[in-house]
Design a protein around this motif. Structure first.
Motif: not given
Length: 467
Positions: A204-210, A214-221, A254-263
């Motif tokens: 399918k049409a290429a989508a940018r990989i975030d 992914a890094l922020l979620l990994a660091l959170t967990i 975790g806070f940075l991940f949520v903020r990044h996901t919203n933006r």
């Protein structure tokens, strides 16, 4: 009428693909799911052997389970997108190669830290199987994809049967290293069959990989789980600076991940799949379900060994009893979904699993400890067989055009719950004077969690009939 071009046929094969070929494809991806499933349970029977051979503490031995779940968490949403972008067959083959090589590396590890690292790579390969396999099967089976996807439920308990048995036999008669070596010939066979028989899907049409998300979620967990696991070390207390620092970092990331996901324009986890209609409640259910069922289930053999002194081979077969109960019900539950809808089997299944866990925590009455635990494990298996097909399809039906992404997200939340449960439980046991009794109390807590899930199911959009 002009005959369809080859690329059209491979993109939508379900309309004209011979049934026999679809069954071959289903069988091939089932091998992959079976391998990933086996490696979730086979290590549980070898925890004590790994601790002794590598001179490792219990909390770090538990990381061989935790890191496998963490790797799957991170790769499942990513693999769905990569499969859509580059073709599911390519991603599936890459996952099979990585899983096979990492399994060989695990068998050669000479320290617990190297083993954990190699398990992480193995998890990346295994985690990519579910979303890509789900997409491959959905393409092949068209309007019958709900039943085909539901039949995956029967693959995982087969792994639950083989894993503890194979693991127990290998640990008893050889060593824990061979539990990883068995993946090598199976992986090579999988690669050859997938290369030959799985059709290409049109990218399918290429989508940018975030990558940032992914890094922020990994660091959170990682930060959160490392902090919890550090409490299992000798002399560690909740006031230990290492624990406090790790948990503070987890909150920040975790806070940075949520903020990044919203933006973000194309976030690692799409917001609509997190809090859209029906998705928010299913994500919460999958998180709690993963903690109560997947997390504690991985430690059942350890519980049998610690509380009752049951040998590893017998302790491993308790997960077999659970898987047998699951298989007996799962197939019927899949084909009954169009009549029952999703809510009723989910509620009934959660209640049965909670009942089985409660029985497991109680001292045996009129039976040997092994027989009592086997009966309790069988009851939990019946509950799982009833509830998992419904919970699998409940989220997929909300957006059938995003099956791979939803399958990855579902697995991510379940595995997140599982690693939280494993990390917390192993930490509690490391500080306990009587680990067997403490684990029985943990079992009661997980049964209560399942009861708390029941009210959430009334918020799940119900559905009857075909998609």
């Amino acid at each position: 009428m002009e005959p369809p071009r080859l690329e059209e046929r491979t993109a939508e094969p379900a309309a004209d693909e011979p049934l026999a070929h679809r069954r071959i494809v289903f069988g091939i991806v089932s091998i992959a799911l079976l391998m990933a499933s086996i490696d979730q349970t086979i290590v549980a029977t070898a925890l004590n052997a790994i601790r002794g051979d590598l001179n490792a503490e219990l909390n770090w031995s538990g990381w061989t389970i935790t890191i496998y779940a963490l790797g799957q968490i991170l790769v499942m949403p990513l693999a769905g997108r990569l499969g859509d972008q580059f073709g599911r067959k390519r991603v599936f083959l890459a996952a099979a190669v990585l899983f096979t090589i990492a399994s060989l590396a695990c068998s050669l590890a000479d320290s617990i830290y190297l083993l954990v690292v190699f398990r992480a790579f193995q998890a990346i390969g295994g985690g990519a199987f579910m979303p890509t396999a789900t997409g491959i099967v959905a393409e092949q089976f068209g309007r019958d994809r709900d039943r085909a996807v539901g039949m995956f439920t029967s693959i995982f308990p087969i792994g639950g049967i083989l894993g503890p048995i194979v693991g127990g036999v290998i640990v008893t008669y050889w060593s824990w290293r061979e539990i990883f070596i068995v993946n090598v010939p199976a992986g090579l066979l999988l690669i050859l069959l997938a290369w030959r028989f799985i059709p290409h899907s049109a990218p399918k049409a290429a989508a940018r990989i975030d990558g940032v998300g992914a890094l922020l979620l990994a660091l959170t967990i990682l930060s959160g789980m490392y902090g919890i696991s550090s409490l299992g070390g000798r002399g560690a207390e909740p006031t230990d600076p290492l624990f406090i620092g790790a948990e503070v970092l987890a909150v920040v990331f975790g806070f940075l991940f949520v903020r990044h996901t919203n933006r973000a324009r194309d976030p690692f986890i799409p917001i609509t799949l997190l809090r859209g209609r029906g998705f928010a409640v299913m994500n919460a259910i999958n998180l709690l379900y993963g903690a109560a069922v997947l997390g504690f289930g991985a430690l059942v053999p350890l519980y049998a060994e610690s509380r009752y002194g049951i040998q590893p081979l017998q302790a491993g077969t308790l997960l077999t009893a659970r898987a047998v109960g699951m298989i007996c019900v799962a197939g019927l539950a899949v084909f009954a979904l169009r009549r029952t809808g999703y809510r009723a089997p989910m509620i009934g299944g959660f209640l049965l699993v909670a009942a089985g866990m409660t029985l497991m925590s109680i001292a045996p009455h009129g039976l040997t400890p092994y027989a009592w635990l086997a009966v309790a494990a069988g009851v939990t298996g019946i509950g799982m067989g009833l509830s998992i097909p419904a919970s699998n399809n409940a989220s997929l039906q909300l957006a059938p055009d995003q099956i791979s992404a939803i399958a990855g997200l579902r697995g991510m939340f379940r595995q997140s719950g599982g690693i939280i449960a494993v990390s917390v439980t192993t930490t509690v046991l490391a500080h306990s004077a009587n680990p067997g009794t403490s684990q029985a109390n943990v079992c009661i807590i997980f049964a209560a969690v399942l009861l708390l899930i029941v009210p959430f199911t009334f918020l799940v959009p119900d559905h009857r009939g075909s998609w």
